[in-house]
Design an enzyme around this catalytic site. Structure first.
Site, PDB file in Angstrom:
ATOM      1  N   PHE A 170       3.840   2.770   6.262  1.00  0.00           N
ATOM      2  CA  PHE A 170       4.098   3.974   5.466  1.00  0.00           C
ATOM      3  C   PHE A 170       3.472   5.214   6.112  1.00  0.00           C
ATOM      4  CE2 PHE A 170       2.527   6.956   2.272  1.00  0.00           C
ATOM      5  CZ  PHE A 170       3.646   7.210   1.500  1.00  0.00           C
ATOM      6  N   ASP A 171       2.210   5.120   6.517  1.00  0.00           N
ATOM      7  CA  ASP A 171       1.512   6.260   7.110  1.00  0.00           C
ATOM      8  C   ASP A 171       2.223   6.762   8.361  1.00  0.00           C
ATOM      9  OD1 ASP A 171      -0.243   4.474   5.635  1.00  0.00           O
ATOM     10  OD2 ASP A 171      -1.897   5.766   6.236  1.00  0.00           O
ATOM     11  N   THR A 172       2.537   5.817   9.247  1.00  0.00           N
ATOM     12  CA  THR A 172       3.163   6.191  10.510  1.00  0.00           C
ATOM     13  C   THR A 172       4.507   6.859  10.283  1.00  0.00           C
ATOM     14  OG1 THR A 172       2.077   4.339  11.641  1.00  0.00           O
ATOM     15  CG2 THR A 172       3.995   5.310  12.712  1.00  0.00           C
ATOM     16  N   TYR A 232      -5.786  10.047   0.444  1.00  0.00           N
ATOM     17  CA  TYR A 232      -6.132   8.667   0.134  1.00  0.00           C
ATOM     18  C   TYR A 232      -7.211   8.208   1.096  1.00  0.00           C
ATOM     19  CZ  TYR A 232      -4.122   5.848   3.960  1.00  0.00           C
ATOM     20  OH  TYR A 232      -3.878   5.245   5.162  1.00  0.00           O
ATOM     21  N   ARG A 261       0.826  -1.207   0.000  1.00  0.00           N
ATOM     22  CA  ARG A 261       0.000   0.000   0.000  1.00  0.00           C
ATOM     23  C   ARG A 261       0.860   1.257   0.000  1.00  0.00           C
ATOM     24  NH1 ARG A 261      -3.784   2.159   4.898  1.00  0.00           N
ATOM     25  NH2 ARG A 261      -1.715   2.289   5.831  1.00  0.00           N
TER      26      ARG A 261
END
Length: 421
Positions: free
Chosen positions: A199-201, A107, A89
């Protein structure tokens, strides 16, 4: 990073540049993709006042997802399809965002668990320039969440771990509903290593440490019972990511100072208040909170050790351990010193200050033994706590005027760079 990608077809709808590009990362979502994209497209067409684009980022699906994505892109104005031959992702988001020319990049998960009514509040502060990143939060005041106890516990535990291990100030790292200003994304994305769920973190921690403003929006969120996320594998990957990012922060390998100068907001001018030096009230609050925890830890350690090694040795061991932890906590939280640079010097100076505290508490014990040899354990502990309190006052003066003198301004405004709802 080289990723085999092909955009098909190009945006078939609006001719003007998109203000918002909403990426929907998908992997084997042939059942949910079409109804979700149509619902998102209808919402944006009817409720969003700016030109938009929806990018379906398919990362290596093996079912009919790519064909459905291509058909939707050909049929719906403003929808594009992106095909990646590798899973992840984070990889899909990085590729889509890096190629986009929109002003704001966002997103959302394909299941649309988050109520789309929060989309405009999410991106409005980014469009206006007030904030740099925005996240939906399921853990903030005003959020309404429907999900099982297992996922609730995992989510809250993960975010608590982030706060403890990485000093994160944002409330919900995992909600699949985020946005970032394009110029910020293009600067940060090359530094984000993870290509999966972490990735987000990683992006958020990097942004926060760079002095960027993160806006949080409470959301209504309903759990998708058909979620295919492997919780165990994701948790292990997240823990590895936390260790990696924590090591990078500790060693100073990330260019945070450069990012802060390029992207971050400068410190606010804070005038003296009634003769009190700038930043002192905020530092006192943080120092006091750390002091309370240190004192409690000291009392527990002293009580546990006294019976085994005697009062003087117990006082020495308990004071050494809590003094080192106290210096580390104040270095980071009260005075905003990040990274490993100067840590050895700071701890050495802290040990000098610790010697003063040791002299005060040892002297108090000796005086008590001389003046009241039959004093109870409770009296002995009270005298030690009072002596420790005096040592704490002296420690703060030493921290502010000597050890962390050059970092007072940074510590003053470290907490002012966050925006949370």
């Amino acid at each position: 990073m080289s990723v085999d990608t092909a955009v098909q077809p190009t945006d078939t709808g609006r001719s003007e540049r998109a203000v918002l590009d909403v990426v929907v990362p998908v992997y084997n979502e042939e059942n949910d993709l079409e109804p979700s994209v149509r619902r998102l497209h209808a919402h944006l067409s009817g409720q969003f006042p700016y030109p938009f684009r929806i990018t379906i980022a398919d990362n290596a699906s093996t079912d009919a997802t790519p064909q459905i994505a291509s058909r939707l892109a050909a049929e719906l104005p403003g929808v594009t399809a992106l095909r990646l031959e590798q899973k992840g992702r984070g990889r899909a988001l990085r590729t889509a965002w890096s190629a986009s020319d929109a002003q704001v990049l966002a997103y959302c998960d394909v299941d649309l668990s988050t109520d789309l009514a929060a989309l405009l509040p999410l991106v409005a502060p980014l469009i206006s320039g007030h904030s740099d990143l925005a996240i939906g939060t399921r853990l903030g005041r005003g959020s309404r969440v429907v999900r099982g106890a297992k996922r609730e516990i995992i989510s809250r535990s993960y975010n608590l771990l982030l706060r403890g291990a990485l000093g994160a100030g944002f409330s919900d790292a995992q909600c699949g509903f985020k946005a970032v200003r394009a110029e910020v994304a293009h600067r940060l994305l090359p530094l984000v290593e993870d290509t999966g769920w972490f990735f987000d973190t990683e992006l958020l921690v990097l942004a926060e440490r760079s002095g960027l403003r993160i806006h949080e929006v409470p959301v209504d969120w309903v759990d998708d019972p058909d979620s295919r996320v492997d919780i165990v594998a994701t948790a292990l990957a997240d823990l590895k990511g936390i260790v990696r990012v924590g090591r990078a922060l500790a060693t100073g390998s990330l260019p945070l100072a450069e990012l802060r100068s390029q992207l971050g907001r400068g410190d606010l001018p804070t005038p003296d208040v009634a003769g009190v030096p700038s930043g002192l009230p905020r530092q006192l609050v943080r120092f006091a909170a750390i002091g309370v925890v240190s004192t409690l830890a000291y009392v527990v350690l002293y009580t546990l050790l006294r019976g085994a090694v005697g009062p003087f040795a117990a006082n020495l061991v308990a004071l050494v351990l809590t003094a080192v932890a106290n210096t580390a906590a104040n270095r980071r939280l009260t005075f905003g010193v990040r990274g490993g640079a100067g840590a050895g010097t700071h701890h050495f100076q802290g040990l000098i200050v610790f010697g003063i505290g040791l002299a005060l508490t040892t002297g108090a014990l000796a005086a008590l033994a001389a003046w009241a040899p039959g004093a109870s354990g409770a009296v002995e502990l009270l005298v030690l706590v009072l002596a420790n309190a005096l040592a704490t006052v002296l420690r703060f003066v030493a921290f502010r005027s000597w050890i962390f003198r050059g970092h007072r301004a940074r510590g003053t405004h470290a907490g002012a760079r966050r925006t949370a709802v």
